[in-house]
Design an enzyme around this catalytic site. Structure first.
Site, PDB file in Angstrom:
ATOM      1  N   CYS A 273      28.274   8.273 -19.510  1.00  0.00           N
ATOM      2  CA  CYS A 273      29.322   7.649 -18.695  1.00  0.00           C
ATOM      3  C   CYS A 273      30.130   8.690 -17.939  1.00  0.00           C
ATOM      4  CB  CYS A 273      30.242   6.797 -19.560  1.00  0.00           C
ATOM      5  SG  CYS A 273      31.098   7.739 -20.828  1.00  0.00           S
TER       6      CYS A 273
ATOM      7  N   CYS B 187      32.974   4.776 -27.089  1.00  0.00           N
ATOM      8  CA  CYS B 187      34.178   5.445 -26.600  1.00  0.00           C
ATOM      9  C   CYS B 187      35.009   5.954 -27.782  1.00  0.00           C
ATOM     10  CB  CYS B 187      35.009   4.504 -25.740  1.00  0.00           C
ATOM     11  SG  CYS B 187      34.036   3.559 -24.557  1.00  0.00           S
TER      12      CYS B 187
HETATM   13 FE1  FES Z   1      32.693   6.479 -21.467  1.00  0.00          FE
HETATM   14 FE2  FES Z   1      34.247   4.716 -22.524  1.00  0.00          FE
HETATM   15  S1  FES Z   1      32.787   4.371 -21.005  1.00  0.00           S
HETATM   16  S2  FES Z   1      34.091   6.778 -23.045  1.00  0.00           S
END
Ligand code: FES
Length: 146
Positions: free
Chosen positions: A34, A103
């Site tokens: 991400c 996360c």
């Molecule tokens: Fe990457 Fe939450 S989407 S830490």
């Protein structure tokens, strides 16, 4: 996606944002999938976490979990800080949606990385602490597609 009131509250008003100059332990962990990055600073005196701060370049759940994780480690011994797992952080936040669980792993790993840095600097040992990774993707399969 539903967030608990506590997640929203910590996202809107995150605790412990910032950095600690001359911190006793600093840890940075990212998630290549991400692109989010979290940095945690710990001030440790006589084996107790006196202060914790963080900077997170990431999603709302990453901000909320770093806020809660830094709150939870404050006042704990470095050994007790190991109990602040991603699960403990999620419980304290009344849960996270399944796609956001990774996360909270970022928060756990960033704290471990900061504790590791502290151990390297002081020669202290913390049971169960492993050498941190730079990217949590190496540890947890954060890809929900496969
Ligand atoms: Fe990457 Fe939450 S989407 S830490």
């Amino acid at each position: 996606m539903e967030y608990s009131a506590k997640v929203m509250e910590h996202f809107m008003n995150p605790r412990n944002v910032g950095e600690i100059p001359k911190a006793d332990g600093v840890g940075t962990v990212g998630n290549a999938k991400c692109g989010d990055i979290m940095k945690v600073y710990l001030k440790i005196e006589n084996g107790v976490v006196e202060d914790a701060k963080f900077k997170t370049f990431g999603c709302g759940a990453a901000v909320a979990t770093s806020s809660m994780a830094t709150e939870l480690v404050k006042g704990k011994t470095v050994q007790e800080a190991m109990d602040v797992t991603n699960k403990a952080v999620m419980e304290a936040l009344d849960g996270l949606p399944p796609v956001k669980v990774h996360c909270s792993c970022l928060a756990e790993e960033a704290i471990h990385a900061a504790l590791w840095d502290y151990c390297e600097k002081t020669g202290e040992k913390i049971d169960g602490l492993k050498k941190p990774v730079d990217d949590i993707d190496e540890l947890h399969n954060t890809d929900s597609e496969d």
